[in-house]
Design a protein around this motif. Structure first.
Motif, short mmCIF file in Angstrom:
data_model
loop_
_atom_site.label_atom_id
_atom_site.label_comp_id
_atom_site.label_asym_id
_atom_site.label_seq_id
_atom_site.Cartn_x
_atom_site.Cartn_y
_atom_site.Cartn_z
N GLY A 141 0.80 -1.22 0.00
CA GLY A 141 0.00 0.00 0.00
C GLY A 141 0.83 1.27 0.00
N ASN A 142 2.15 1.11 -0.03
CA ASN A 142 3.07 2.26 -0.03
C ASN A 142 2.83 3.17 1.18
OD1 ASN A 142 5.12 3.87 -0.87
ND2 ASN A 142 4.01 4.86 -2.56
N THR A 143 2.70 2.57 2.35
CA THR A 143 2.52 3.36 3.57
C THR A 143 3.68 3.17 4.55
OG1 THR A 143 1.34 1.60 4.70
CG2 THR A 143 0.01 3.12 3.40
N GLY A 144 4.77 2.55 4.07
CA GLY A 144 5.89 2.25 4.96
C GLY A 144 6.58 3.50 5.48
N MET A 145 7.34 3.35 6.54
CA MET A 145 8.00 4.47 7.21
C MET A 145 9.49 4.54 6.88
SD MET A 145 5.48 5.65 9.13
CE MET A 145 6.00 6.42 10.68
N THR A 146 10.02 3.58 6.13
CA THR A 146 11.47 3.51 5.97
C THR A 146 11.92 3.49 4.51
OG1 THR A 146 11.49 1.10 5.93
CG2 THR A 146 11.62 2.15 8.10
N GLY A 147 10.99 3.75 3.60
CA GLY A 147 11.37 3.77 2.18
C GLY A 147 11.62 2.41 1.57
N ALA A 148 11.17 1.35 2.23
CA ALA A 148 11.45 0.00 1.73
C ALA A 148 10.75 -0.30 0.41
CB ALA A 148 11.05 -1.04 2.78
N GLY A 149 9.65 0.41 0.12
CA GLY A 149 8.89 0.11 -1.08
C GLY A 149 9.14 1.04 -2.25
N ILE A 150 10.15 1.90 -2.13
CA ILE A 150 10.42 2.91 -3.17
C ILE A 150 11.73 2.57 -3.90
CG2 ILE A 150 10.88 5.38 -3.55
CD1 ILE A 150 8.00 4.84 -2.74
N PRO A 151 11.73 2.60 -5.23
CA PRO A 151 12.98 2.31 -5.96
C PRO A 151 13.97 3.46 -5.82
CG PRO A 151 11.24 2.95 -7.49
CD PRO A 151 10.61 2.87 -6.13
N ASP A 152 15.20 3.21 -6.20
CA ASP A 152 16.19 4.29 -6.15
C ASP A 152 16.05 5.20 -7.38
OD1 ASP A 152 17.44 3.05 -8.28
OD2 ASP A 152 18.97 2.09 -7.03
N MET A 153 16.95 6.15 -7.53
CA MET A 153 16.82 7.14 -8.60
C MET A 153 17.46 6.69 -9.91
SD MET A 153 14.96 9.73 -7.82
CE MET A 153 15.44 11.02 -8.99
N ASP A 154 18.08 5.49 -9.91
CA ASP A 154 18.76 5.04 -11.13
C ASP A 154 17.78 4.75 -12.26
OD1 ASP A 154 21.12 5.28 -9.89
OD2 ASP A 154 21.52 3.13 -9.67
N GLY A 155 16.54 4.39 -11.90
CA GLY A 155 15.55 4.11 -12.94
C GLY A 155 15.65 2.71 -13.52
N ALA A 156 16.40 1.84 -12.87
CA ALA A 156 16.51 0.46 -13.38
C ALA A 156 15.59 -0.50 -12.64
CB ALA A 156 17.95 -0.02 -13.25
N GLN A 157 15.18 -0.15 -11.44
CA GLN A 157 14.40 -1.07 -10.59
C GLN A 157 12.92 -1.00 -10.97
OE1 GLN A 157 15.39 0.28 -6.62
NE2 GLN A 157 17.46 -0.57 -6.72
N ILE A 158 12.33 -2.13 -11.32
CA ILE A 158 10.90 -2.12 -11.59
C ILE A 158 10.13 -2.34 -10.30
CG2 ILE A 158 11.33 -3.02 -13.93
CD1 ILE A 158 9.71 -5.52 -12.99
N ILE A 159 8.96 -1.75 -10.22
CA ILE A 159 8.09 -1.95 -9.05
C ILE A 159 7.12 -3.08 -9.36
CG2 ILE A 159 6.24 -0.91 -7.67
CD1 ILE A 159 7.61 1.78 -7.99
N VAL A 160 7.04 -4.05 -8.47
CA VAL A 160 5.99 -5.06 -8.58
C VAL A 160 4.96 -4.75 -7.49
CG1 VAL A 160 5.41 -7.50 -8.42
CG2 VAL A 160 7.50 -6.80 -9.59
N SER A 161 3.85 -4.17 -7.90
CA SER A 161 2.81 -3.78 -6.94
C SER A 161 1.80 -4.91 -6.81
CB SER A 161 2.10 -2.52 -7.44
OG SER A 161 0.89 -2.35 -6.69
N MET A 162 1.40 -5.19 -5.58
CA MET A 162 0.45 -6.27 -5.34
C MET A 162 -0.99 -5.76 -5.28
SD MET A 162 2.69 -8.50 -5.40
CE MET A 162 1.74 -9.98 -5.06
N ASN A 163 -1.23 -4.54 -5.72
CA ASN A 163 -2.55 -3.95 -5.44
C ASN A 163 -3.71 -4.51 -6.26
OD1 ASN A 163 -2.03 -2.59 -7.82
ND2 ASN A 163 -1.92 -0.55 -6.88
#
Lengths: 471, 471
Positions: free
Chosen positions: A74-96
């Motif tokens: 749900g992208n409500t974490g407090m530590t940035g664990a669900g956000i990719p870095d700025m390189d633009g190579a990491q894909i997000i796999v969302s379970m929503n």
């Protein structure tokens, strides 16, 4: 920007279809900034698989193309664990899109869900079956159960029911190479091999992607009683916890502390809040009891409060007379997050301590902050019943970036060194993510770091799962 | 006989001294045969370290000399996990000298113990501090808490308090190479990294040697109520569990079922037992409630039983009027182990199932046994509240060895195939050890076996820790 494998998006499309891909920047935005707006990243694509099979196929493709993956709930974490870095190579796999409740089994007291089900929907489905699912936290209207399990969420009823890991009987996990571990068991006892479930739970998406879970349900709690207590100091709060436990047993589901500093801040900044007690007290405690029996919690809590007033542990106390009043008490407690943002820039600390050491920790931390940072106010609240202290320090708004960063580093070091000296944890319930990764390296023993790294290397040898988080 | 490294015993002696080595065959005997007398092994030496440091030094020596190690607690296991093989190369590391209770912290509700403390001593130390440690099982007078954690013991109060892993906040572990992982935390919340604790707990000494633990304590349970109920069938037992939970909430600590076949066997073989009810019923259930409040369990249990009689779920019921009668009820329940040995050679099955599937499992298993082994009686009892069924099949005494082995294999296959088809477990609480190792290979998925093997290879690359067990 690192390049993505040329045919990857096409191949992902073949797996998840149009509805499963988010490619345009505008629609991606909600996935790329976290809830506290602390981190922003870039991604070539957000993939939204609709089943375990699709998730596995996505992970196989990523594995073949050596594409790093950031799992997201749900992208409500407090530590940035669900956000990719700025390189633009990491894909997000969302379970929503995997948001189905698959089964509610009232006889077995279990519920089987997909990872993307919103926590509040789990609670509601349990209530609809005259059962109780106890996990409860501020973000429950938008966080997902998969995210709760990936981060081993805590919240307000840990004292009685444990953390998220204690509320899952089984999980299904897609591994880094796309294989599926079927640990989706509805068993209350299972000693047939290593406990893999707990290894994946709390690993923040660095060891696998949780796709489904079997949750534990509890008998419905028909009775509930909630009190607001005024106290002389934090010392009385810890003593009151013991006294309340001795009278009320383990039906205390929440025991929350807050200082007058926090209270006055909430009254200033959160609409429709008022003091539950007429007088002002240095500290307050919110106590909540729940039980299958309707009358019992009120009777017991009254007895405990009478004993506390008699023993001089409490200076004043009020029992909520109805659900509206109960919600008003909770509104104060939950108003902290909002109020502190208005008041300053909070340096949040999510400390866990042995309960018997809370008092001296607070005393010593207060003295350290007063000596080194006399200008900075301390906002000190938390789940005292679990030994979980949110010992936050407020920076003034409008500091220059470098000054804020310097103070953040210095204050964190001060508080976290002390927590470790007390054999505490620097992350009780929020996890590690990106926020505490460097500090974890400082505080964990060489043996523990080595164990964690070798487990990571075993389960994700190519470092594709949530790189840059936890480890 | 495989040879032991020539200087090993001398070097071990330098670490643990005379009191720490058992070399003569007579004194070794008690360490070399397990409690059910199913396995016997050979060892060059039993080493009894007296501290974590000594345990670590012993493991370092074994690592240097590539000596395989069998960790041992109270030697009361059911699966041969604590017994070396017949090669005579595996040394036993017994924790029975590390039997100190290090701290009872009534404020934090924790107890810190060495691994060799007897479970009954833990219970007693908790009671002495007006607290409750809920782990309870038949062997509690001789099993150790380290063994309980190594095997994730279950017992009679899992329904309310969970398995052994749920009762430990932290553990200290000596690794295969002698390094010490200090996970001895007294924290109720800690999300600072992977959950290593649960990986070691339940690994039956194949991943590390547990040397100390921090245990969870609970408020003392001053009230207790125990009932014995007569029922028409196992179907009513499961329905009665739901009904009791709806009235009594989660203060049910035990919900045990037994058939009349088991009951009559116990009356024949166990001294000082009598029927709690005047009539004979096909099935019986023992229900126990506990609460901090003294009167409440009796009141609630009475209410539940009245509702059960009214609804036709129970045919007769009696509430224990005093502690003596309560103990008589438990004496029947606990007499099963002894009685079945007199009656025949029990093929024990420690099945876990989703609770809603207990009834059809029993029906189908009964039909299978009746069809394939019509001469063999079924003794069917267990912790119904946890979905844990001891579905035992009795072989007659005096069978030839090969006939007994053939029947054992055939019956196990029949029962365990069925349990797996029901998405159950073939080891709910006893563990794997040597007894279920081959079956584990049959029933676990390739993915799960691969995960377990790679974790084992990571933590114990030389396969020195309890070889031949679990995997």
């Amino acid at each position: 920007m690192t390049s993505t494998h040329p045919s990857l998006i096409e191949r992902l499309h073949a797996v998840v279809g149009d509805a499963g891909l988010v490619l345009d920047a505008e629609r991606q935005a909600a996935y790329l900034t976290d809830w506290p707006r602390k981190w922003t990243g870039r991604t070539p694509v957000v993939v939204r698989p609709n089943s375990t099979e699709e998730t596995a196929a996505v992970m196989r493709l990523c594995h073949q193309t050596r594409t790093p993956v950031v799992p997201q709930g749900g992208n409500t974490g407090m530590t940035g664990a669900g956000i990719p870095d700025m390189d633009g190579a990491q894909i997000i796999v969302s379970m929503n899109r995997m948001n189905r409740i698959l089964e509610v089994d009232a006889t077995s007291n279990t519920m089987t869900v997909e990872a993307g089900v919103i926590l509040a929907s789990v609670q509601q489905a349990a209530a609809d079956a005259n059962r109780f699912f106890p996990l409860s936290l501020g973000a429950e209207g938008s966080c997902t159960i998969g995210g709760n399990l990936a981060t081993n969420a805590g919240g307000i009823s840990v004292l009685r029911y444990g953390n998220a890991r204690d509320l899952a009987l089984g999980v299904e996990v897609v591994l880094a190479d796309g294989r599926v571990w079927d640990g989706l068991r509805a068993l209350r006892k299972d000693n047939s091999g290593y406990d893999l479930r707990n290894l994946f739970i709390g690993s923040e998406g660095t060891l696998g992607v949780i796709t489904r879970a079997v949750l534990k349900l509890f008998p419905a709690q028909h009775g509930r009683a909630t009190a607001w207590v005024g106290l002389r100091s934090h010392k009385e709060a810890v003593a009151l916890l013991s006294l309340t436990q001795s009278i009320c047993g383990d039906r205390i589901i929440a025991f929350e502390m807050m200082s007058e500093f926090g209270m006055s801040m909430i009254l200033r900044h959160v609409a429709d809040t008022q003091r539950p007690l007429s007088g002002v007290h240095p500290y307050y405690v919110l106590i909540e009891l729940a039980d299958a029996q309707q009358e019992l919690p009120g009777t017991l809590l009254e007895e405990a409060l009478a004993a506390a007033l008699e023993a001089g542990l409490a200076d004043d106390a009020v029992l909520a007379v109805n659900d509206r009043q109960r919600q008003q008490f909770w509104k104060i407690r939950e108003g902290v997050s909002q109020a502190q943002l208005r008041e300053g820039h909070p340096l949040k600390h999510d400390i866990a301590l042995p309960i018997a050491r809370l008092v001296s920790f607070i005393d010593e931390a207060n003295a350290l902050i007063a000596a080194s940072f006399p200008q900075l106010p301390v906002l000190n609240f938390g789940h005292i019943g679990d030994g979980n202290l949110h010992y936050n320090v407020l920076l003034p708004h409008g500091l220059a970036d470098d000054e804020r960063e310097r103070l953040t580093a210095e204050v964190n070091l001060c508080i976290h060194d002390l927590a470790i000296a007390y054999r505490g944890s620097i992350s009780a319930e929020h996890g590690v993510g990106r926020l505490r990764r460097d500090e974890l390296r400082r505080y964990k023993s060489a043996v523990e770091k080595d164990l964690m790294r070798s487990i990571k290397a075993t389960l994700d040898p190519d470092q594709l799962l949530n790189p840059g988080k936890v480890l």
